[in-house]
Design a protein around this motif. Structure first.
Motif, PDB file in Angstrom:
ATOM      1  N   PHE A 258       1.362  -1.218   0.338  1.00 12.28           N
ATOM      2  CA  PHE A 258      -0.248  -0.464   0.217  1.00 12.28           C
ATOM      3  C   PHE A 258       0.849   1.866  -0.149  1.00 12.28           C
ATOM      4  O   PHE A 258       0.748   2.127  -0.965  1.00 12.28           O
ATOM      5  N   VAL A 274      -8.781  -7.867  -0.446  1.00 13.39           N
ATOM      6  CA  VAL A 274      -8.744  -6.709   0.331  1.00 13.39           C
ATOM      7  C   VAL A 274     -10.118  -6.748   0.683  1.00 13.39           C
ATOM      8  O   VAL A 274     -10.712  -6.229   0.246  1.00 13.39           O
ATOM      9  N   ALA A 276     -13.193  -4.703   3.031  1.00  8.70           N
ATOM     10  CA  ALA A 276     -13.424  -2.889   3.475  1.00  8.70           C
ATOM     11  C   ALA A 276     -12.231  -2.878   4.632  1.00  8.70           C
ATOM     12  O   ALA A 276     -12.435  -1.491   4.957  1.00  8.70           O
ATOM     13  N   ARG A 278      -9.932  -3.175   5.884  1.00 11.87           N
ATOM     14  CA  ARG A 278      -8.641  -3.345   5.479  1.00 11.87           C
ATOM     15  C   ARG A 278      -9.066  -1.784   4.525  1.00 11.87           C
ATOM     16  O   ARG A 278      -7.679  -1.352   4.438  1.00 11.87           O
ATOM     17  N   ARG A 279      -9.504  -1.681   3.739  1.00 13.43           N
ATOM     18  CA  ARG A 279      -9.727  -0.365   3.011  1.00 13.43           C
ATOM     19  C   ARG A 279      -9.492   0.659   3.790  1.00 13.43           C
ATOM     20  O   ARG A 279      -8.407   1.818   2.901  1.00 13.43           O
ATOM     21  N   SER A 280     -10.586   0.717   4.830  1.00 14.91           N
ATOM     22  CA  SER A 280     -10.741   1.532   5.737  1.00 14.91           C
ATOM     23  C   SER A 280      -9.593   1.981   6.688  1.00 14.91           C
ATOM     24  O   SER A 280      -8.241   3.035   6.878  1.00 14.91           O
ATOM     25  N   VAL A 282      -5.856   1.565   5.189  1.00 17.62           N
ATOM     26  CA  VAL A 282      -5.442   2.264   4.113  1.00 17.62           C
ATOM     27  C   VAL A 282      -5.333   3.293   4.035  1.00 17.62           C
ATOM     28  O   VAL A 282      -4.364   4.113   4.270  1.00 17.62           O
TER      29      VAL A 282
END
Length: 312
Positions: A258, A274, A276, A278-280, A282
């Motif tokens: 990332f 990946v 959701a 994890r996206r937060s 990131v």
């Protein structure tokens, strides 16, 4: 290829496309970038390269690209996997392509005794007939105990040529340094102990995962005169500690991927979806990165690149 393994090596990502295939164009671009940034060499198919996901055809593609970019003697090939015969085939292929050495982790998943690991290394090293660096990765595989490493170095000095220790402990590298064997390579494989290994004078070099995203920082920490500018060196060391702390919540090597994407090195991809949540995470990581980057740019020479505002 003979001689001691020394210097600053980068553990490469294996960039993936949406369908899971190796992104060869991006792998080539990343390899060129890292060598231009000053890395002494590249290491393919290690934990940072998520070697467990590499099929035999993936290994061949990665090898073709890395060997072409790096040239003979400037890359090391990881040959870990679930099939010992495939590891041997990959090792032979890597040496034919000019690998400096082969990186051999212990088997994973099932628990084996140290005698089992000795037999495993003996079998692989005899078959590949090439310089082998033991790869101590106890977080994910069976670990090589210090006595096992010393046993293998003593009994197989012509083929087992050293250790990349990614355990986060310096115990085995200290024991190797005390042996004072000129041709044994003591390689730090965990960035958390890079600086301490240098301070103790027990490190011949580093194979760094962090370097895949921040080669400038690792190159500085592994090559700078620690006494010449002690305050600057200490500040750079603190930057590394802070970065490693930010990587903690992520599975290896997602956090580094990332960061690499955010600085504009390209979409690294993954064979694992990946989530959701994890996206937060990131979003938080990249917000921290921009502030960290500004401080880092005042300490180490990274002003030739900027954190990308958008990743294509």
């Amino acid at each position: 290829m003979t001689g001691k393994v020394t210097g600053t090596f980068c553990a490469l990502f294996t960039p993936r496309r949406g369908d899971g295939a190796v992104n060869g164009e991006l792998l080539r671009a990343n390899s060129e970038f890292l060598l231009e940034a000053g890395m002494d060499g590249l290491v393919m198919n290690g934990a940072t390269g998520e070697y467990l996901h590499s099929r035999e055809e993936d290994f061949a593609e990665i090898l073709e690209i890395v060997s072409d970019v790096a040239g003979p003697g400037r890359f090391i090939a990881g040959i870990g996997g679930t099939d010992v015969n495939r590891s041997i085939r990959n090792g032979r292929m890597a040496m034919e392509s000019g690998a400096r050495a082969l990186l051999l982790p212990a088997p994973h998943f099932f628990r084996y005794s140290q005698d089992d690991l000795i037999a495993y290394v003996q079998h692989v090293a005899k078959a590949v007939e090439a310089p082998v660096l033991l790869y101590n990765l106890p977080q994910f595989t069976n670990g090589y105990e210090t006595s096992t490493v010393i046993n293998l170095l003593s009994s197989m000095g012509g083929s087992v040529v050293g250790l990349k220790d990614s355990s986060g402990s310096l115990e085995t590298l200290r024991a190797m340094a005390q042996r004072n064997q000129a041709n044994e390579s003591c390689i730090v494989g965990n960035d958390q102990v890079l600086v301490q290994g240098r301070r103790e004078g027990i490190s011949d070099g580093v194979i760094s995962g962090v370097a895949s995203a921040m080669p400038e920082l690792i190159l500085y920490l592994n090559t700078a005169d620690m006494a010449a500018e002690p305050e600057r060196y200490a500040a750079a060391s603190a930057l590394l500690d802070e970065l490693i702390g930010q990587l903690g919540p992520f599975p290896v090597p997602w956090g580094l991927k990332f960061i690499a994407e955010r600085r504009g090195l390209g979409p690294m991809g993954s064979v694992i979806p990946v989530s959701a949540s994890r996206r937060s995470q990131v979003v938080q990581l990249t917000a921290w990165l921009e502030e960290w980057w500004e401080r880092a740019s005042n300490i180490i020479p990274v002003d030739s690149l900027e954190v990308a505002k958008h990743v294509s």
